[in-house]
Design an enzyme around this catalytic site. Structure first.
Site, mmCIF file in Angstrom:
data_model
loop_
_atom_site.group_PDB
_atom_site.id
_atom_site.type_symbol
_atom_site.label_atom_id
_atom_site.label_comp_id
_atom_site.label_asym_id
_atom_site.label_seq_id
_atom_site.Cartn_x
_atom_site.Cartn_y
_atom_site.Cartn_z
ATOM 1 N N SER A 149 0.853 -1.200 0.000
ATOM 2 C CA SER A 149 0.000 0.000 0.000
ATOM 3 C C SER A 149 0.884 1.243 0.000
ATOM 4 O O SER A 149 2.053 1.196 0.386
ATOM 5 C CB SER A 149 -0.871 -0.009 1.255
ATOM 6 N N TYR B 4 -2.180 -1.048 10.761
ATOM 7 C CA TYR B 4 -2.243 -1.495 9.355
ATOM 8 C C TYR B 4 -1.032 -0.969 8.581
ATOM 9 O O TYR B 4 -0.374 -1.705 7.839
ATOM 10 C CB TYR B 4 -3.551 -0.988 8.742
HETATM 11 P P1 NDP Z 1 -11.057 -6.669 0.321
HETATM 12 O O1 NDP Z 1 -11.365 -6.517 1.770
HETATM 13 O O2 NDP Z 1 -12.048 -6.206 -0.687
HETATM 14 O O3 NDP Z 1 -10.683 -8.197 0.014
HETATM 15 C C1 NDP Z 1 -9.754 -8.881 0.818
HETATM 16 C C2 NDP Z 1 -9.907 -10.364 0.609
HETATM 17 O O4 NDP Z 1 -8.999 -11.034 1.522
HETATM 18 C C3 NDP Z 1 -11.310 -10.858 0.965
HETATM 19 O O5 NDP Z 1 -11.695 -11.879 0.096
HETATM 20 C C4 NDP Z 1 -11.128 -11.382 2.383
HETATM 21 O O6 NDP Z 1 -12.052 -12.369 2.759
HETATM 22 C C5 NDP Z 1 -9.742 -11.971 2.300
HETATM 23 N N1 NDP Z 1 -9.231 -12.143 3.643
HETATM 24 C C6 NDP Z 1 -9.167 -11.203 4.622
HETATM 25 N N2 NDP Z 1 -8.685 -11.742 5.746
HETATM 26 C C7 NDP Z 1 -8.462 -13.049 5.477
HETATM 27 C C8 NDP Z 1 -7.963 -14.131 6.241
HETATM 28 N N3 NDP Z 1 -7.624 -13.991 7.526
HETATM 29 N N4 NDP Z 1 -7.828 -15.335 5.655
HETATM 30 C C9 NDP Z 1 -8.181 -15.513 4.361
HETATM 31 N N5 NDP Z 1 -8.658 -14.529 3.587
HETATM 32 C C10 NDP Z 1 -8.816 -13.313 4.146
HETATM 33 O O7 NDP Z 1 -9.665 -5.934 0.133
HETATM 34 P P2 NDP Z 1 -9.041 -5.148 -1.130
HETATM 35 O O8 NDP Z 1 -9.294 -5.880 -2.383
HETATM 36 O O9 NDP Z 1 -9.417 -3.718 -1.018
HETATM 37 O O10 NDP Z 1 -7.490 -5.231 -0.747
HETATM 38 C C11 NDP Z 1 -6.627 -6.215 -1.284
HETATM 39 C C12 NDP Z 1 -5.202 -5.833 -0.920
HETATM 40 O O11 NDP Z 1 -4.925 -4.518 -1.413
HETATM 41 C C13 NDP Z 1 -4.945 -5.795 0.580
HETATM 42 O O12 NDP Z 1 -3.660 -6.309 0.838
HETATM 43 C C14 NDP Z 1 -4.997 -4.309 0.901
HETATM 44 O O13 NDP Z 1 -4.244 -3.988 2.041
HETATM 45 C C15 NDP Z 1 -4.401 -3.735 -0.370
HETATM 46 N N6 NDP Z 1 -4.738 -2.338 -0.617
HETATM 47 C C16 NDP Z 1 -6.041 -1.955 -0.846
HETATM 48 C C17 NDP Z 1 -6.342 -0.628 -1.091
HETATM 49 C C18 NDP Z 1 -7.732 -0.154 -1.335
HETATM 50 O O14 NDP Z 1 -7.943 1.071 -1.399
HETATM 51 N N7 NDP Z 1 -8.702 -1.031 -1.496
HETATM 52 C C19 NDP Z 1 -5.293 0.404 -1.118
HETATM 53 C C20 NDP Z 1 -3.972 -0.122 -0.868
HETATM 54 C C21 NDP Z 1 -3.726 -1.423 -0.642
HETATM 55 P P3 NDP Z 1 -13.282 -12.008 3.767
HETATM 56 O O15 NDP Z 1 -14.067 -10.916 3.096
HETATM 57 O O16 NDP Z 1 -13.984 -13.282 3.872
HETATM 58 O O17 NDP Z 1 -12.628 -11.548 5.047
#
Ligand code: NDP
Length: 244
Positions: free
Chosen positions: A136, A149
């Protein structure tokens, strides 16, 4: 974007929603075999319907033992995307042990564990590989109420370099992508105030947020041989934010 070799096997961690889900869909469309790993089974069931033939693994990646059991015997993997993360808003002065432990386990420890499993398999098979972690912009700049985070994402920067240094001799490349704001469920937790969102967007030189497709394209580039000389590095997907 073309991955220059068909028949590659990819593993995407955190595949149920958002960027991870779209990455699975893109890799599947490019002909790669995909193992989609996430926590909510209904997400994996609907993803399987959209991408017939993918393998799914339902596990909490913040649980070391459960992850070992679920992925310890995963078959050969050429491409790994560490995308899993959770985000709980807390200002620095209110950060708690519970949120610290859980967030570090999910965001960072899982990166170490899943990468170890996959890299050991690559080394055992004697095949080259590419690992991309979704970090990020908060690895580089602060954002209100994201103390813990942000620490996980900042640590991913040095972990990416350490892994690149140690795995390079085995022809395994390790990189990250660093988005600023991408419209997903996660960013909605942070940008609850439309006025804050508007002002933040204006601070981006390109006057926009990145789209999920932009992040996925950068992931695909770093996974592919088009980025063959790049390791221990990262791509900012930030609409120029860090330059402003
Ligand atoms: P989302 O929350 O939309 O999706 C995250 C996914 O990871 C979900 O399917 C979630 O499942 C899964 N997940 C979370 N915790 C666990 C766990 N303990 N075990 C298995 N699966 C898990 O996130 P984004 O798509 O927005 O983010 C994806 C990546 O991008 C992350 O690393 C985030 O930090 C990074 N990022 C995002 C930004 C943004 O603005 N969106 C900006 C910068 C970085 P469930 O829903 O079931 O928990």
């Amino acid at each position: 974007m073309q991955l220059n070799s068909s028949g590659l096997q990819a593993l995407v961690a955190g595949a149920g929603k958002g960027i991870g889900r779209d990455t699975v869909k893109a890799l599947h469309a490019l002909g790669a075999g995909v193992i989609a790993v996430s926590r909510t089974n209904t997400d994996l069931v609907s993803l399987s319907k959209e991408c017939p033939g993918i393998e799914t693994v339902c596990v909490d990646l913040g649980d070391w033992e459960a992850t070992e059991q679920a992925l310890g015997n995963v078959g050969p993997v050429d491409l790994l995307v560490n995308n899993v993360a959770m985000l709980l808003k807390q200002p620095f002065l209110e950060a708690t042990k519970e949120v610290f432990d859980r967030t570090f386990n999910v965001n960072l420890r899982s990166m170490i564990q899943v990468s170890q499993i996959v890299a050991q398999g690559m080394i055992h098979q004697g095949v080259p590989g590419s690992i991309v972690s979704v970090s990020s912009m908060v690895a580089h700049v602060s954002f209100p109420n994201l103390a813990v985070y942000s620490c996980t994402k900042g640590t991913m920067t040095i972990l990416t370099k350490v892994m690149a240094a140690e795995l390079g001799p085995y022809k395994i490349r390790v990189n990250s992508v660093n988005p600023k704001v991408v419209p997903t469920a996660m960013s909605q937790k942070v940008l609850t105030d439309p006025e804050l969102a508007r002002k933040l967007k204006e601070r981006h030189p390109l006057q926009k947020f990145a789209e999920m497709e932009d992040v996925v394209n950068s992931i695909l580039f770093l996974l592919s041989d088009r980025s063959a000389p790049t390791s221990g590095s990262g791509i900012l997907v930030d609409a120029g934010y860090l330059a402003s």
